[in-house]
Design a protein around this motif. Structure first.
Motif, mmCIF file in Angstrom:
data_model
loop_
_atom_site.group_PDB
_atom_site.id
_atom_site.type_symbol
_atom_site.label_atom_id
_atom_site.label_comp_id
_atom_site.label_asym_id
_atom_site.label_seq_id
_atom_site.Cartn_x
_atom_site.Cartn_y
_atom_site.Cartn_z
ATOM 1 N N PHE A 26 0.826 -1.202 0.000
ATOM 2 C CA PHE A 26 0.000 0.000 0.000
ATOM 3 C C PHE A 26 0.856 1.247 0.000
ATOM 4 N N ASN A 27 0.322 2.282 -0.585
ATOM 5 C CA ASN A 27 0.879 3.619 -0.564
ATOM 6 C C ASN A 27 -0.326 4.507 -0.336
ATOM 7 N N VAL A 28 -0.489 4.994 0.880
ATOM 8 C CA VAL A 28 -1.717 5.696 1.257
ATOM 9 C C VAL A 28 -1.425 7.119 1.704
ATOM 10 N N THR A 29 -2.461 7.951 1.630
ATOM 11 C CA THR A 29 -2.328 9.349 2.008
ATOM 12 C C THR A 29 -3.234 9.656 3.206
ATOM 13 N N TYR A 30 -3.076 10.856 3.711
ATOM 14 C CA TYR A 30 -3.766 11.306 4.915
ATOM 15 C C TYR A 30 -5.284 11.427 4.756
ATOM 16 N N VAL A 31 -5.811 11.198 3.569
ATOM 17 C CA VAL A 31 -7.254 11.312 3.347
ATOM 18 C C VAL A 31 -8.006 10.438 4.348
ATOM 19 N N SER A 32 -7.455 9.289 4.673
ATOM 20 C CA SER A 32 -8.041 8.393 5.680
ATOM 21 C C SER A 32 -7.125 8.339 6.893
ATOM 22 N N ASP A 33 -7.698 8.108 8.048
ATOM 23 C CA ASP A 33 -6.912 7.875 9.258
ATOM 24 C C ASP A 33 -6.581 6.382 9.305
ATOM 25 N N CYS A 34 -5.696 5.959 8.425
ATOM 26 C CA CYS A 34 -5.437 4.534 8.187
ATOM 27 C C CYS A 34 -5.084 3.772 9.453
ATOM 28 N N LEU A 35 -4.094 4.245 10.166
ATOM 29 C CA LEU A 35 -3.647 3.530 11.360
ATOM 30 C C LEU A 35 -4.723 3.520 12.435
ATOM 31 N N GLY A 36 -5.379 4.635 12.637
ATOM 32 C CA GLY A 36 -6.463 4.702 13.611
ATOM 33 C C GLY A 36 -7.595 3.757 13.257
ATOM 34 N N ASP A 37 -7.945 3.706 11.974
ATOM 35 C CA ASP A 37 -9.030 2.826 11.529
ATOM 36 C C ASP A 37 -8.656 1.357 11.671
ATOM 37 N N LEU A 38 -7.402 1.005 11.336
ATOM 38 C CA LEU A 38 -6.950 -0.380 11.462
ATOM 39 C C LEU A 38 -6.950 -0.817 12.925
ATOM 40 N N LEU A 39 -6.399 0.011 13.803
ATOM 41 C CA LEU A 39 -6.364 -0.349 15.223
ATOM 42 C C LEU A 39 -7.772 -0.438 15.805
ATOM 43 N N HIS A 63 -11.260 1.025 5.625
ATOM 44 C CA HIS A 63 -10.958 1.398 4.246
ATOM 45 C C HIS A 63 -9.859 2.451 4.254
ATOM 46 N N TRP A 64 -8.818 2.191 3.483
ATOM 47 C CA TRP A 64 -7.714 3.133 3.357
ATOM 48 C C TRP A 64 -7.807 3.798 1.992
ATOM 49 N N ASN A 65 -8.091 5.084 1.985
ATOM 50 C CA ASN A 65 -8.230 5.841 0.754
ATOM 51 C C ASN A 65 -6.865 6.397 0.363
ATOM 52 N N SER A 66 -6.442 6.101 -0.858
ATOM 53 C CA SER A 66 -5.156 6.612 -1.319
ATOM 54 C C SER A 66 -5.283 7.397 -2.620
ATOM 55 N N GLU A 67 -6.435 7.978 -2.852
ATOM 56 C CA GLU A 67 -6.671 8.916 -3.948
ATOM 57 C C GLU A 67 -6.158 8.400 -5.279
ATOM 58 N N PRO A 68 -6.806 7.747 -6.107
ATOM 59 C CA PRO A 68 -8.204 7.357 -6.065
ATOM 60 C C PRO A 68 -8.396 5.897 -5.633
ATOM 61 N N CYS A 69 -7.322 5.213 -5.282
ATOM 62 C CA CYS A 69 -7.408 3.788 -4.937
ATOM 63 C C CYS A 69 -7.865 3.608 -3.493
ATOM 64 N N ILE A 70 -8.473 2.460 -3.225
ATOM 65 C CA ILE A 70 -8.927 2.138 -1.868
ATOM 66 C C ILE A 70 -8.477 0.725 -1.520
ATOM 67 N N THR A 71 -7.875 0.590 -0.360
ATOM 68 C CA THR A 71 -7.536 -0.727 0.183
ATOM 69 C C THR A 71 -8.537 -1.011 1.289
ATOM 70 N N THR A 72 -9.215 -2.136 1.202
ATOM 71 C CA THR A 72 -10.227 -2.523 2.185
ATOM 72 C C THR A 72 -9.733 -3.732 2.965
ATOM 73 N N TRP A 73 -9.805 -3.622 4.277
ATOM 74 C CA TRP A 73 -9.429 -4.701 5.191
ATOM 75 C C TRP A 73 -10.714 -5.241 5.816
ATOM 76 N N ASN A 74 -10.941 -6.530 5.723
ATOM 77 C CA ASN A 74 -12.093 -7.182 6.351
ATOM 78 C C ASN A 74 -11.585 -8.237 7.332
ATOM 79 N N PHE A 75 -12.134 -8.199 8.536
ATOM 80 C CA PHE A 75 -11.728 -9.137 9.591
ATOM 81 C C PHE A 75 -12.948 -9.882 10.120
ATOM 82 N N THR A 76 -12.815 -11.193 10.275
ATOM 83 C CA THR A 76 -13.830 -12.012 10.920
ATOM 84 C C THR A 76 -13.134 -12.861 11.971
ATOM 85 N N LEU A 77 -13.511 -12.667 13.235
ATOM 86 C CA LEU A 77 -12.905 -13.425 14.326
ATOM 87 C C LEU A 77 -13.744 -14.657 14.609
#
Length: 182
Positions: A26-39, A63-77
């Motif tokens: 991934f190469n992401v920008t500040y548009v999303s709070d990536c680390l905060g959202d992941l944690l 969801h990590w927004n990297s203008e215009p791409c999005i990386t989506t993380w899905n977790f099921t415990l």
């Protein structure tokens, strides 16, 4: 398993996660709070950190927004502590949606990997430096709860005070800093 998350320029993070020989870069920008959202997504799965009344879940995503791409993380415990992880990359151009990771691993193993990197990141850049590099506050409370879980395998120590009209929770600032610097 490997996880890298590094500032490469102001407001830009570069990195990757590798689980069971599956890798997502991934190469992401500040548009999303990536680390905060992941944690937060990982915290909401942890019954030692979140009660049912406070939103404990078995399925989360971010969801990590990297203008215009999005990386989506899905977790099921799963009930045995195994985490099913799906990481998808959507390039938005030509509807290119690619699943980079679709695998399982122990929740605690993934959490430890990520918290070790985040711990290193905050100690290298500092709280104010993190904010200046990312334009989002460091997710300190979430980080401390998850790190405490890994260190002590128990709920974060909070004191509840109040009366019949309501209560508030208080943490011990010394304990907060002790966990931060462990």
């Amino acid at each position: 398993m490997k996880f890298e998350y590094n500032f490469v320029a102001r407001w830009v993070v570069d990195g990757f996660i590798e689980i069971n020989s599956q890798r997502s870069s991934f190469n992401v920008t500040y548009v999303s709070d990536c680390l905060g959202d992941l944690l937060s997504a990982l915290l909401l799965l942890n019954s030692n950190c979140v009660s049912k009344d406070d939103g404990l879940r078995t399925v989360t995503s971010c969801h990590w927004n990297s203008e215009p791409c999005i990386t989506t993380w899905n977790f099921t415990l799963k009930s045995n502590g195994i985490l099913h992880i799906i990481v998808k990359y959507d390039a938005m151009e030509g509807n290119e949606n690619k699943t980079d990771i679709d695998t399982e691993c122990p929740y605690d193993t993934l959490l430890e990997l990520i918290i070790l990197k985040v711990d290193s990141l905050i100690k290298e850049h500092g709280i104010v430096g993190y904010k200046e590099n990312w334009d989002h506050e460091f997710p300190m409370g979430t980080f401390l709860k998850l790190k405490n879980y890994l260190l002590n395998n128990k709920t974060y120590s909070l004191e509840e005070i109040g009366d019949e009209y309501g209560e508030i929770k208080i943490s011990d600032l010394r304990n907060d800093f002790e966990i931060l610097f462990k």
